[in-house]
Write an enzyme that holds these catalytic residues in place. Structure first.
Site, PDB file in Angstrom:
ATOM      1  CE  LYS A  15       5.521   1.325   1.321  1.00  0.00           C
ATOM      2  NZ  LYS A  15       5.138   2.595   1.988  1.00  0.00           N
ATOM      3  NE  ARG A  90      -0.641   0.780  -0.766  1.00  0.00           N
ATOM      4  CZ  ARG A  90       0.491   1.311  -1.256  1.00  0.00           C
ATOM      5  NH1 ARG A  90       1.349   0.570  -1.904  1.00  0.00           N
ATOM      6  NH2 ARG A  90       0.752   2.583  -1.064  1.00  0.00           N
ATOM      7  NE  ARG A 129       6.593  10.634  -1.823  1.00  0.00           N
ATOM      8  CZ  ARG A 129       6.009   9.456  -1.595  1.00  0.00           C
ATOM      9  NH1 ARG A 129       6.729   8.419  -1.200  1.00  0.00           N
ATOM     10  NH2 ARG A 129       4.720   9.318  -1.730  1.00  0.00           N
ATOM     11  NE  ARG A 162       3.484   9.626  -5.469  1.00  0.00           N
ATOM     12  CZ  ARG A 162       3.599   8.494  -4.766  1.00  0.00           C
ATOM     13  NH1 ARG A 162       4.783   7.926  -4.613  1.00  0.00           N
ATOM     14  NH2 ARG A 162       2.547   7.945  -4.204  1.00  0.00           N
ATOM     15  NE  ARG A 173      -0.656   8.229  -0.736  1.00  0.00           N
ATOM     16  CZ  ARG A 173       0.525   8.839  -0.855  1.00  0.00           C
ATOM     17  NH1 ARG A 173       0.578  10.152  -0.907  1.00  0.00           N
ATOM     18  NH2 ARG A 173       1.617   8.139  -0.906  1.00  0.00           N
TER      19      ARG A 173
HETATM   20  P1  ADP Z   1       3.650   5.303  -1.257  1.00  0.00           P
HETATM   21  O1  ADP Z   1       5.019   4.959  -1.778  1.00  0.00           O
HETATM   22  O2  ADP Z   1       3.579   6.720  -0.845  1.00  0.00           O
HETATM   23  O3  ADP Z   1       3.183   4.358  -0.205  1.00  0.00           O
HETATM   24  P2  ADP Z   1       2.717   4.135  -3.680  1.00  0.00           P
HETATM   25  O4  ADP Z   1       3.546   4.739  -4.732  1.00  0.00           O
HETATM   26  O5  ADP Z   1       3.092   2.799  -3.165  1.00  0.00           O
HETATM   27  O6  ADP Z   1       2.630   5.153  -2.459  1.00  0.00           O
HETATM   28  O7  ADP Z   1       1.211   4.044  -4.158  1.00  0.00           O
HETATM   29  C1  ADP Z   1       0.550   5.118  -4.799  1.00  0.00           C
HETATM   30  C2  ADP Z   1      -0.891   4.719  -5.085  1.00  0.00           C
HETATM   31  O8  ADP Z   1      -0.922   3.616  -6.007  1.00  0.00           O
HETATM   32  C3  ADP Z   1      -1.680   4.225  -3.877  1.00  0.00           C
HETATM   33  O9  ADP Z   1      -2.239   5.287  -3.122  1.00  0.00           O
HETATM   34  C4  ADP Z   1      -2.747   3.359  -4.559  1.00  0.00           C
HETATM   35  O10 ADP Z   1      -3.759   4.147  -5.144  1.00  0.00           O
HETATM   36  C5  ADP Z   1      -1.959   2.705  -5.685  1.00  0.00           C
HETATM   37  N1  ADP Z   1      -1.356   1.417  -5.245  1.00  0.00           N
HETATM   38  C6  ADP Z   1      -0.029   1.132  -5.157  1.00  0.00           C
HETATM   39  N2  ADP Z   1       0.159  -0.129  -4.733  1.00  0.00           N
HETATM   40  C7  ADP Z   1      -1.073  -0.672  -4.538  1.00  0.00           C
HETATM   41  C8  ADP Z   1      -1.544  -1.935  -4.093  1.00  0.00           C
HETATM   42  N3  ADP Z   1      -0.698  -2.924  -3.739  1.00  0.00           N
HETATM   43  N4  ADP Z   1      -2.888  -2.123  -4.026  1.00  0.00           N
HETATM   44  C9  ADP Z   1      -3.748  -1.171  -4.387  1.00  0.00           C
HETATM   45  N5  ADP Z   1      -3.383   0.050  -4.796  1.00  0.00           N
HETATM   46  C10 ADP Z   1      -2.052   0.314  -4.880  1.00  0.00           C
HETATM   47  P1  ADP Z   2       7.437   5.272   0.887  1.00  0.00           P
HETATM   48  O1  ADP Z   2       7.955   4.587  -0.338  1.00  0.00           O
HETATM   49  O2  ADP Z   2       7.308   4.340   2.070  1.00  0.00           O
HETATM   50  O3  ADP Z   2       6.182   6.052   0.646  1.00  0.00           O
HETATM   51  P2  ADP Z   2       9.708   7.105   0.538  1.00  0.00           P
HETATM   52  O4  ADP Z   2      10.905   6.233   0.464  1.00  0.00           O
HETATM   53  O5  ADP Z   2       9.203   7.696  -0.720  1.00  0.00           O
HETATM   54  O6  ADP Z   2       8.521   6.355   1.355  1.00  0.00           O
HETATM   55  O7  ADP Z   2      10.046   8.286   1.583  1.00  0.00           O
HETATM   56  C1  ADP Z   2       9.111   9.324   1.880  1.00  0.00           C
HETATM   57  C2  ADP Z   2       9.854  10.642   2.069  1.00  0.00           C
HETATM   58  O8  ADP Z   2      10.611  10.605   3.286  1.00  0.00           O
HETATM   59  C3  ADP Z   2      10.874  10.964   0.976  1.00  0.00           C
HETATM   60  O9  ADP Z   2      10.871  12.347   0.781  1.00  0.00           O
HETATM   61  C4  ADP Z   2      12.216  10.474   1.551  1.00  0.00           C
HETATM   62  O10 ADP Z   2      13.311  11.213   1.029  1.00  0.00           O
HETATM   63  C5  ADP Z   2      12.014  10.743   3.039  1.00  0.00           C
HETATM   64  N1  ADP Z   2      12.679   9.733   3.918  1.00  0.00           N
HETATM   65  C6  ADP Z   2      12.800   8.394   3.716  1.00  0.00           C
HETATM   66  N2  ADP Z   2      13.438   7.796   4.761  1.00  0.00           N
HETATM   67  C7  ADP Z   2      13.702   8.777   5.659  1.00  0.00           C
HETATM   68  C8  ADP Z   2      14.350   8.806   6.965  1.00  0.00           C
HETATM   69  N3  ADP Z   2      14.796   7.684   7.541  1.00  0.00           N
HETATM   70  N4  ADP Z   2      14.444   9.999   7.570  1.00  0.00           N
HETATM   71  C9  ADP Z   2      13.962  11.140   7.003  1.00  0.00           C
HETATM   72  N5  ADP Z   2      13.361  11.187   5.797  1.00  0.00           N
HETATM   73  C10 ADP Z   2      13.216  10.018   5.124  1.00  0.00           C
END
Ligand code: ADP
Ligand code: ADP
Length: 217
Positions: A15, A90, A129, A162, A173
């Site tokens: 994302k 979410r 990541r 992270r 998660r």
């Molecule tokens: P990822 O990109 O790996 O999906 P995020 O950076 O979006 O993770 O979120 C990290 C953490 O922040 C989540 O595990 C949660 O604890 C909190 N968080 C982020 N967005 C939300 C949301 N919309 N509702 C509740 N908690 C959230």
């Molecule tokens: P999210 O925000 O949904 O948690 P991220 O954009 O942070 O996901 O991506 C998670 C990890 O996967 C990062 O290390 C990113 O560089 C890698 N990644 C993202 N898209 C792809 C893809 N299409 N193929 C392989 N690796 C990817």
């Protein structure tokens, strides 16, 4: 009227990576609830202190504070042309609240790209990541490495892993996503807004499909 797009998908689906590309292409503000929480954490605000425990455990921060934080953010002037929401909503309660806030702002959700990726791939992505603590840009040690090892391409900062990308928290998660967030797939399907994109393709292929879907939406 602003264009409001929601990026849906499990943690590690891509994302944040796609949000950077799409926001630039359409001139939208990129609003990531995770980044907003991490900013609050860094500045040790009351909200940051409250969110910290939930984040470290891989749980969701309660709906009321999350909704208030995002509402405040998307009401700012830089969001007037539209917003790309990454990581919010979410839960169905957050989705209902968003609908109300957008109605107040005179807008509505125009498209919900859903990036689907199987759990085993997610674990590999999150454990590889690397994140820039200064600008939030994300890399992957294998799939999307920085030009210079361990340093952000944009600002040269030292990349970090992270705290919540450690294996035990990652599994938690993904479970939390399945239980609390996955119902949103049906929620937006019912509203004819969902467009599923296979997130296991290359970053470029995923972008192309998402851009095409959003142009249509
Ligand atoms: P990822 O990109 O790996 O999906 P995020 O950076 O979006 O993770 O979120 C990290 C953490 O922040 C989540 O595990 C949660 O604890 C909190 N968080 C982020 N967005 C939300 C949301 N919309 N509702 C509740 N908690 C959230
Ligand atoms: P999210 O925000 O949904 O948690 P991220 O954009 O942070 O996901 O991506 C998670 C990890 O996967 C990062 O290390 C990113 O560089 C890698 N990644 C993202 N898209 C792809 C893809 N299409 N193929 C392989 N690796 C990817």
């Amino acid at each position: 009227m602003g264009k409001y797009i929601i990026l849906l998908g499990p943690p590690g689906a891509g994302k944040g990576t796609q949000a950077q590309i799409i926001a630039k292409e359409f001139g939208l503000a990129h609003v990531s609830s995770g980044d907003l929480f991490r900013e609050n954490l860094k500045n040790q605000t009351e909200l940051g202190k409250l969110a910290q425990g939930y984040m470290n455990r891989g749980e969701l921060v309660p709906d009321d504070v999350t909704i208030a934080m995002v509402k405040e953010r998307i009401s700012r002037p830089d969001c007037a042309q539209g917003v790309l929401l990454d990581g919010f909503p979410r839960t169905p309660a957050q989705a209902d609240a968003l609908e109300k806030v957008l109605a107040e702002l005179g807008g509505k959700v125009s498209c919900v790209p859903y990036i689907s990726v199987a759990p085993d791939v997610l674990i590999e992505r999150l454990s590889g990541r690397w994140t820039c603590p200064a600008c939030g840009n994300v890399y992957h040690e294998k799939y999307n490495p920085p030009k210079s090892a361990g340093k952000c391409d944009k600002d040269g900062s030292e990349l970090i892993q992270r705290e919540d990308d450690k294996p035990a928290t990652v599994e938690r998660r993904i479970r939390v996503y399945m239980e609390q967030t996955a119902p949103l797939i049906q929620y937006y399907q019912d509203r004819n807004l969902l467009v599923e994109v296979d997130g296991t393709q290359s970053i470029e292929s995923v972008s192309q499909q998402m851009l095409a879907a959003i142009r249509k939406g």
